[in-house]
Design a protein around this motif. Structure first.
Motif, mmCIF file in Angstrom:
data_model
loop_
_atom_site.group_PDB
_atom_site.id
_atom_site.type_symbol
_atom_site.label_atom_id
_atom_site.label_comp_id
_atom_site.label_asym_id
_atom_site.label_seq_id
_atom_site.Cartn_x
_atom_site.Cartn_y
_atom_site.Cartn_z
ATOM 1 N N TRP A 161 35.785 -12.008 -17.557
ATOM 2 C CA TRP A 161 36.037 -11.004 -16.978
ATOM 3 C C TRP A 161 36.820 -11.559 -15.787
ATOM 4 C CZ3 TRP A 161 34.956 -10.081 -11.750
ATOM 5 C CH2 TRP A 161 35.423 -9.042 -11.263
ATOM 6 N N CYS B 286 37.152 -3.856 -22.238
ATOM 7 C CA CYS B 286 37.658 -3.510 -20.941
ATOM 8 C C CYS B 286 38.405 -4.852 -20.111
ATOM 9 C CB CYS B 286 36.645 -2.843 -20.141
ATOM 10 S SG CYS B 286 35.619 -3.856 -19.191
ATOM 11 N N TYR B 287 38.184 -6.207 -20.533
ATOM 12 C CA TYR B 287 38.601 -7.177 -19.829
ATOM 13 C C TYR B 287 40.239 -7.335 -20.125
ATOM 14 C CZ TYR B 287 33.799 -8.219 -19.417
ATOM 15 O OH TYR B 287 32.466 -8.282 -19.162
ATOM 16 N N TRP C 220 33.696 -0.261 -25.032
ATOM 17 C CA TRP C 220 33.754 0.328 -23.742
ATOM 18 C C TRP C 220 33.424 1.848 -23.745
ATOM 19 C CZ3 TRP C 220 33.180 -0.947 -19.282
ATOM 20 C CH2 TRP C 220 33.895 -0.372 -18.183
ATOM 21 N N HIS D 209 28.571 -1.514 -23.841
ATOM 22 C CA HIS D 209 28.760 -2.032 -22.262
ATOM 23 C C HIS D 209 27.918 -1.325 -21.309
ATOM 24 C CE1 HIS D 209 32.224 -4.611 -20.439
ATOM 25 N NE2 HIS D 209 31.144 -4.476 -19.433
ATOM 26 N N TRP D 210 27.873 -0.090 -21.167
ATOM 27 C CA TRP D 210 27.014 0.467 -20.488
ATOM 28 C C TRP D 210 26.699 1.792 -21.162
ATOM 29 C CZ3 TRP D 210 26.549 -0.659 -15.269
ATOM 30 C CH2 TRP D 210 27.418 -1.641 -14.709
ATOM 31 N N PHE E 296 39.707 3.311 -17.290
ATOM 32 C CA PHE E 296 39.057 4.110 -16.327
ATOM 33 C C PHE E 296 39.868 5.504 -16.412
ATOM 34 C CE2 PHE E 296 37.699 0.043 -14.764
ATOM 35 C CZ PHE E 296 36.353 0.248 -14.687
ATOM 36 N N ARG F 241 34.219 -11.002 -6.049
ATOM 37 C CA ARG F 241 34.109 -9.468 -6.014
ATOM 38 C C ARG F 241 33.741 -9.400 -4.263
ATOM 39 N NH1 ARG F 241 32.495 -6.709 -10.904
ATOM 40 N NH2 ARG F 241 32.299 -8.306 -12.544
ATOM 41 N N CYS G 75 27.614 -5.379 -9.365
ATOM 42 C CA CYS G 75 28.263 -4.821 -10.196
ATOM 43 C C CYS G 75 27.648 -3.451 -10.343
ATOM 44 C CB CYS G 75 28.286 -5.392 -11.549
ATOM 45 S SG CYS G 75 29.535 -4.817 -12.643
ATOM 46 N N MET H 16 29.100 -0.285 -10.134
ATOM 47 C CA MET H 16 29.715 0.861 -10.708
ATOM 48 C C MET H 16 29.290 2.300 -10.024
ATOM 49 S SD MET H 16 31.450 -0.426 -13.233
ATOM 50 C CE MET H 16 31.780 0.388 -14.551
HETATM 51 O O1 LIG Z 1 31.808 -6.366 -17.391
HETATM 52 C C1 LIG Z 1 32.291 -5.798 -16.496
HETATM 53 C C2 LIG Z 1 32.888 -6.740 -15.557
HETATM 54 O O2 LIG Z 1 33.188 -6.008 -14.276
HETATM 55 C C3 LIG Z 1 33.935 -4.855 -14.273
HETATM 56 C C4 LIG Z 1 34.397 -4.355 -12.893
HETATM 57 O O3 LIG Z 1 33.459 -4.196 -11.991
HETATM 58 C C5 LIG Z 1 32.922 -3.899 -15.013
HETATM 59 O O4 LIG Z 1 33.304 -2.770 -15.285
HETATM 60 C C6 LIG Z 1 32.292 -4.450 -16.342
HETATM 61 O O5 LIG Z 1 31.250 -3.885 -16.463
#
Ligand SMILES: O=C1CO[C@H](CO)[C@@H](O)[C@@H]1O
Ligand SMILES: NC(=O)C1=CN([C@@H]2O[C@H](COP(=O)(O)OP(=O)(O)OC[C@H]3O[C@@H](n4cnc5c(N)ncnc54)[C@H](OP(=O)(O)O)[C@@H]3O)[C@@H](O)[C@H]2O)C=CC1
Length: 316
Positions: A23, A50-51, A82, A113-114, A125, A218, A299, A301
């Motif tokens: 990531w 998503c990366y 994702w 992932h979620w 997003f 972060r 993290c 979210m």
């Molecule tokens: O794997 C991830 C890395 O960080 C991202 C941004 O905070 C998250 O969205 C994601 O779950």
């Protein structure tokens, strides 16, 4: 090359204990990071749609296969479905897209992932005109059933979940034909996730610990001035073992029995983060590292807290 250190998943397959996180690893840099990691001995790479860098991650892996340093079967590749692709009919195309990006014919592990879903979109997003994320309701058991077919098809050797809480795992386990092999969750001394870890252990589901170094890139989520990698007790333990604070945090996860996926694009750190097999933290070190107290979730979210499937409402 020293032997690859692995744990056994609940389906009998092996997973290398230390993997490389990707990531925030920029395109243009991440392929080299993957190559450096493989040269250093890593045999596990953690990726995700998503990366937005799976193409370059794949370049790094395939370059090392072409050089003859590894064969495909020597490396464990994880990717993640994702939130925009939770509809059962979107699951296989999502993995096929990832495989095309990675230029591989299968992944070793595919994770949801979620637990919560967004509306289908090419955006990571998707947002409405007010900037609000477009959530949707898809029963994640339906998503998981579509994941099971990926194993039948040979596109994923194993499947699992990420960021699921105990109730959500129970719901999966009640309905699963193929057990999830892991729950990939945030885990480090500021957030130990003890109850969830004990639950997973009781069900033979391995924890994969993400953000094991406290994700220092972060700083925007930190409401406190504590920095995990600079915790005095951690520095003391590191000095005693003649290891870096990062090595202590990685070893800590290993001794908890977890898989651990530190991210770096810096060659020296990639190498040193893997140099964690030649020392042992004693009981008192392990206790000290579990006594920092909860600081905060890295993290969280926050934009998804109102989604009915948001996983962190009743757990710290
Ligand atoms: O794997 C991830 C890395 O960080 C991202 C941004 O905070 C998250 O969205 C994601 O779950
Ligand atoms: N399933 C999920 O929802 C999530 C999964 N993940 C996965 O877990 C991986 C790891 O988590 P991540 O949040 O990236 O955070 P980490 O805790 O792995 O920290 C990565 C950061 O630490 C720096 N770093 C790496 N090694 C060292 C070192 N030895 N000394 C000092 N600093 C160091 C890196 O910098 P640099 O690269 O510049 O060297 C980077 O900024 C992710 O990359 C991703 O693959 C992460 C979050 C959520």
């Amino acid at each position: 090359m020293s032997p690859v250190h692995t744990l056994v998943l609940n389906n009998g397959k092996k997973i290398p204990i230390v993997g490389l996180g990707t990531w925030n690893s920029p395109p243009g840099v991440v392929a080299q990071a993957v190559k450096d990691a493989i040269d250093a001995g890593y045999r596990h790479i953690d990726c995700a749609h998503c990366y937005q860098n799976e193409h370059e991650v794949g370049e790094g892996i395939n370059a090392k296969i072409a050089e003859g340093v590894i064969k495909r079967e020597d490396i464990f590749v994880t990717s993640k479905l994702w939130n925009t692709h939770h509809e059962p009919m979107d699951v296989k195309p999502a993995l096929q897209h990832t495989l095309k990006q990675l230029n591989l014919s299968y992944v070793d592990l595919y994770l949801i992932h979620w637990p919560f879903a967004y509306q289908k979109s090419d955006e990571i997003f998707p947002r409405d005109s007010n900037g609000k994320i477009l959530h949707s309701r898809v029963d994640f058991v339906d998503t998981y059933r579509a994941m099971e077919y990926l194993v039948d098809d040979g596109l994923a050797k194993s499947i699992g979940v990420s960021n699921f809480n105990i109730q959500q795992l129970e719901y999966i386990l009640k309905n699963a034909r193929i057990q999830p092999v892991t729950n990939q969750i945030e885990c480090h001394p500021y957030l130990l996730n003890k109850k969830l870890s004990e639950y997973c252990k009781s069900k033979n589901i391995l924890i994969t610990a993400y953000s094991p170094l406290g994700s220092p890139a972060r700083p925007w989520v930190k409401s406190d001035d504590r920095v995990l990698l600079q915790e005095p007790k951690l520095l003391e333990i590191a000095k005693k073992h003649k290891k870096t604070p990062a090595q202590i945090l990685i070893r800590f996860q290993m001794q908890l029995g977890n898989i651990v996926i530190p991210k770096s694009v810096t060659k020296e750190r990639i190498i040193s983060n893997f140099d964690v097999f030649d020392f042992t933290l004693n009981e008192s070190d392990m206790n000290d590292l579990q006594n920092f107290g909860y600081v905060e979730r890295i993290c969280p979210m926050f934009e998804d807290t109102k989604h009915p499937d948001y996983p962190f409402n009743d757990e710290a």
